[in-house]
Design a protein around this motif. Structure first.
Motif, PDB file in Angstrom:
ATOM      1  N   ILE A  96      42.126 -24.287  44.458  1.00 51.43           N
ATOM      2  CA  ILE A  96      42.255 -25.923  44.368  1.00 51.43           C
ATOM      3  C   ILE A  96      42.328 -27.143  45.247  1.00 51.43           C
ATOM      4  O   ILE A  96      43.404 -26.908  45.837  1.00 51.43           O
ATOM      5  N   ASN A  97      41.732 -27.918  45.357  1.00 47.12           N
ATOM      6  CA  ASN A  97      42.264 -28.230  46.078  1.00 47.12           C
ATOM      7  C   ASN A  97      42.928 -30.251  45.734  1.00 47.12           C
ATOM      8  O   ASN A  97      43.024 -29.976  44.089  1.00 47.12           O
ATOM      9  N   ILE A  98      43.363 -30.870  46.585  1.00 45.38           N
ATOM     10  CA  ILE A  98      44.432 -31.671  45.866  1.00 45.38           C
ATOM     11  C   ILE A  98      44.046 -32.597  45.026  1.00 45.38           C
ATOM     12  O   ILE A  98      42.708 -32.684  44.787  1.00 45.38           O
ATOM     13  N   GLN A  99      44.665 -32.590  43.758  1.00 43.63           N
ATOM     14  CA  GLN A  99      44.792 -34.041  42.812  1.00 43.63           C
ATOM     15  C   GLN A  99      43.570 -33.038  41.919  1.00 43.63           C
ATOM     16  O   GLN A  99      42.678 -34.888  41.100  1.00 43.63           O
ATOM     17  N   SER A 100      43.705 -32.266  41.542  1.00 45.97           N
ATOM     18  CA  SER A 100      41.769 -31.702  40.890  1.00 45.97           C
ATOM     19  C   SER A 100      43.112 -31.179  40.032  1.00 45.97           C
ATOM     20  O   SER A 100      43.975 -30.837  40.241  1.00 45.97           O
ATOM     21  N   ASN A 101      42.667 -31.281  38.463  1.00 42.37           N
ATOM     22  CA  ASN A 101      43.185 -31.017  36.692  1.00 42.37           C
ATOM     23  C   ASN A 101      42.546 -29.943  36.612  1.00 42.37           C
ATOM     24  O   ASN A 101      41.704 -29.426  36.420  1.00 42.37           O
ATOM     25  N   VAL A 102      43.086 -28.243  36.937  1.00 39.26           N
ATOM     26  CA  VAL A 102      42.662 -27.281  36.445  1.00 39.26           C
ATOM     27  C   VAL A 102      43.848 -26.462  35.599  1.00 39.26           C
ATOM     28  O   VAL A 102      44.479 -26.122  35.582  1.00 39.26           O
ATOM     29  N   ASN A 103      42.851 -26.465  34.103  1.00 41.76           N
ATOM     30  CA  ASN A 103      43.622 -25.284  33.123  1.00 41.76           C
ATOM     31  C   ASN A 103      42.928 -24.299  32.628  1.00 41.76           C
ATOM     32  O   ASN A 103      42.251 -23.655  32.982  1.00 41.76           O
ATOM     33  N   VAL A 104      44.140 -22.790  33.312  1.00 40.38           N
ATOM     34  CA  VAL A 104      43.150 -21.957  32.628  1.00 40.38           C
ATOM     35  C   VAL A 104      44.523 -21.199  31.555  1.00 40.38           C
ATOM     36  O   VAL A 104      45.295 -20.543  31.743  1.00 40.38           O
ATOM     37  N   LEU A 105      42.846 -20.505  30.440  1.00 37.12           N
ATOM     38  CA  LEU A 105      43.306 -20.176  28.866  1.00 37.12           C
ATOM     39  C   LEU A 105      42.799 -18.877  28.602  1.00 37.12           C
ATOM     40  O   LEU A 105      41.508 -18.494  28.592  1.00 37.12           O
ATOM     41  N   ASP A 106      44.069 -17.699  28.457  1.00 34.78           N
ATOM     42  CA  ASP A 106      43.256 -16.642  27.826  1.00 34.78           C
ATOM     43  C   ASP A 106      42.463 -16.111  28.607  1.00 34.78           C
ATOM     44  O   ASP A 106      41.278 -15.379  28.623  1.00 34.78           O
ATOM     45  N   SER A 107      42.598 -16.122  30.334  1.00 31.73           N
ATOM     46  CA  SER A 107      42.092 -15.340  31.218  1.00 31.73           C
ATOM     47  C   SER A 107      42.373 -14.664  31.911  1.00 31.73           C
ATOM     48  O   SER A 107      43.997 -14.488  31.895  1.00 31.73           O
ATOM     49  N   THR A 108      41.224 -13.479  32.997  1.00 38.98           N
ATOM     50  CA  THR A 108      42.047 -12.843  33.997  1.00 38.98           C
ATOM     51  C   THR A 108      41.359 -12.951  35.442  1.00 38.98           C
ATOM     52  O   THR A 108      40.914 -13.197  35.424  1.00 38.98           O
ATOM     53  N   ILE A 109      42.207 -12.721  36.196  1.00 42.06           N
ATOM     54  CA  ILE A 109      41.842 -13.559  37.742  1.00 42.06           C
ATOM     55  C   ILE A 109      42.168 -11.782  38.104  1.00 42.06           C
ATOM     56  O   ILE A 109      43.622 -11.975  38.242  1.00 42.06           O
ATOM     57  N   SER A 110      41.707 -11.324  38.385  1.00 41.55           N
ATOM     58  CA  SER A 110      42.125  -9.815  39.358  1.00 41.55           C
ATOM     59  C   SER A 110      41.262  -9.447  41.073  1.00 41.55           C
ATOM     60  O   SER A 110      40.351  -9.192  40.211  1.00 41.55           O
ATOM     61  N   GLY A 111      41.680  -8.128  40.820  1.00 42.19           N
ATOM     62  CA  GLY A 111      40.748  -7.863  42.288  1.00 42.19           C
ATOM     63  C   GLY A 111      40.344  -8.541  43.227  1.00 42.19           C
ATOM     64  O   GLY A 111      39.111  -8.074  44.046  1.00 42.19           O
ATOM     65  N   ASN A 112      40.579  -9.962  43.375  1.00 40.95           N
ATOM     66  CA  ASN A 112      40.287 -10.896  44.538  1.00 40.95           C
ATOM     67  C   ASN A 112      40.893 -11.187  45.962  1.00 40.95           C
ATOM     68  O   ASN A 112      42.023 -10.551  45.732  1.00 40.95           O
ATOM     69  N   THR A 113      39.899 -11.623  47.353  1.00 46.76           N
ATOM     70  CA  THR A 113      40.527 -11.069  48.295  1.00 46.76           C
ATOM     71  C   THR A 113      40.770 -12.079  49.015  1.00 46.76           C
ATOM     72  O   THR A 113      39.234 -13.022  48.657  1.00 46.76           O
ATOM     73  N   ALA A 114      41.760 -12.874  50.015  1.00 46.67           N
ATOM     74  CA  ALA A 114      41.391 -13.755  50.757  1.00 46.67           C
ATOM     75  C   ALA A 114      42.785 -13.524  51.136  1.00 46.67           C
ATOM     76  O   ALA A 114      43.550 -13.229  51.207  1.00 46.67           O
ATOM     77  N   ASP A 115      42.798 -14.552  52.594  1.00 46.96           N
ATOM     78  CA  ASP A 115      43.644 -14.865  53.855  1.00 46.96           C
ATOM     79  C   ASP A 115      44.600 -15.100  53.168  1.00 46.96           C
ATOM     80  O   ASP A 115      45.832 -14.453  53.175  1.00 46.96           O
ATOM     81  N   ASN A 116      44.828 -16.224  52.233  1.00 50.03           N
ATOM     82  CA  ASN A 116      45.712 -17.013  51.499  1.00 50.03           C
ATOM     83  C   ASN A 116      45.589 -16.965  49.485  1.00 50.03           C
ATOM     84  O   ASN A 116      44.598 -17.885  49.800  1.00 50.03           O
ATOM     85  N   GLY A 117      46.200 -16.492  49.335  1.00 48.49           N
ATOM     86  CA  GLY A 117      46.635 -16.525  48.330  1.00 48.49           C
ATOM     87  C   GLY A 117      44.714 -16.428  47.639  1.00 48.49           C
ATOM     88  O   GLY A 117      43.809 -16.300  46.764  1.00 48.49           O
ATOM     89  N   GLY A 118      45.158 -14.939  46.965  1.00 48.19           N
ATOM     90  CA  GLY A 118      44.155 -13.484  46.817  1.00 48.19           C
ATOM     91  C   GLY A 118      43.312 -13.897  45.328  1.00 48.19           C
ATOM     92  O   GLY A 118      42.482 -14.094  44.991  1.00 48.19           O
ATOM     93  N   GLY A 119      44.563 -13.870  44.782  1.00 48.15           N
ATOM     94  CA  GLY A 119      43.838 -14.544  43.350  1.00 48.15           C
ATOM     95  C   GLY A 119      44.095 -16.548  43.017  1.00 48.15           C
ATOM     96  O   GLY A 119      42.836 -16.776  42.799  1.00 48.15           O
ATOM     97  N   ILE A 120      44.842 -16.695  43.403  1.00 46.33           N
ATOM     98  CA  ILE A 120      44.685 -18.379  43.443  1.00 46.33           C
ATOM     99  C   ILE A 120      45.240 -19.310  44.534  1.00 46.33           C
ATOM    100  O   ILE A 120      46.833 -18.859  44.241  1.00 46.33           O
ATOM    101  N   ASP A 121      44.480 -20.447  45.238  1.00 47.78           N
ATOM    102  CA  ASP A 121      45.015 -20.720  46.106  1.00 47.78           C
ATOM    103  C   ASP A 121      45.485 -21.878  45.982  1.00 47.78           C
ATOM    104  O   ASP A 121      44.488 -22.839  45.608  1.00 47.78           O
ATOM    105  N   ASN A 122      46.216 -23.133  45.434  1.00 48.17           N
ATOM    106  CA  ASN A 122      46.862 -24.642  44.989  1.00 48.17           C
ATOM    107  C   ASN A 122      47.266 -25.305  46.873  1.00 48.17           C
ATOM    108  O   ASN A 122      48.743 -25.087  46.280  1.00 48.17           O
ATOM    109  N   PRO A 123      46.879 -25.366  47.419  1.00 44.48           N
ATOM    110  CA  PRO A 123      48.502 -25.731  48.662  1.00 44.48           C
ATOM    111  C   PRO A 123      48.162 -26.913  48.675  1.00 44.48           C
ATOM    112  O   PRO A 123      47.695 -28.151  47.632  1.00 44.48           O
TER     113      PRO A 123
END
Length: 189
Positions: A96-123
């Motif tokens: 998520i980049n700056i000043q974006s609006n993100v709504n996650v409802l009834d969802s699954t975020i799993s099994g993802n990989t990254a150097d930072n924030g494997g599931g969600i990165d909101n720096p």
């Protein structure tokens, strides 16, 4: 599909509404292995989610957002699975980049990989960040080199009834609602 820059599966620069769809097996050399979204993607006259009953899986990005890279605008996920995506830098599932609006409802975020924030990165960049709300969702089983595998960055309150596997990187509204480092939501005794 492979993109030389962003948006391996979809490079969104206009309105985007996906329902009962799968975005899988795509690669972007930069951002958004599955989807890159760089403009507002929701109609302000309609409260309907942008991505409903969707699966974003098996995508990869050379920088941010293996599953989806949200550069700006509003993005809503409902009943979505974001799984098994990878990013070299941040946000294996969602970046998520700056000043974006993100709504996650009834969802699954799993099994993802990254150097930072494997599931969600909101720096946070110079005090600015994306506005993330989670409700009735699972963010667990993701991995990162930084140790904050599932979720990094601010989450707005009220976000309720979520299961966060590793919320060590959470700041903001939900930071005080972590129970045993595992669960976020309302505890009823």
């Amino acid at each position: 599909n492979t993109a030389g820059a962003s948006g391996g599966g979809i490079d969104n620069t206009g309105a985007l509404y996906l329902q009962n769809s799968t975005i899988s097996g795509n690669t972007a050399q930069s951002c958004g292995g599955g989807v890159s979204s760089a403009v507002p993607v929701v109609s302000y006259s309609s409260p309907d989610p942008v991505l409903t009953n969707c699966t974003i899986s098996g995508n990869s990005a050379g920088a941010h957002g293996g599953g989806i890279f949200i550069d700006s605008g509003d993005v809503n996920f409902q009943n979505c699975t974001i799984a098994e995506n990878s990013a070299v830098d941040g946000g294996g599932g969602i970046f998520i980049n700056i000043q974006s609006n993100v709504n996650v409802l009834d969802s699954t975020i799993s099994g993802n990989t990254a150097d930072n924030g494997g599931g969600i990165d909101n720096p946070i960049f110079y005090g600015y960040f994306g506005f993330l709300t989670l409700d009735n969702s699972i963010v667990a089983g993701n991995t990162s080199q930084s140790g904050d595998g599932d979720l990094v960055g601010p989450v707005l309150s009220p976000s309720v009834n979520n299961l966060i596997g590793d919320g060590g990187g959470i700041t903001g509204g939900l930071a005080d609602k972590i129970i045993d480092g595992r669960e976020i939501g309302r505890a009823h005794v």
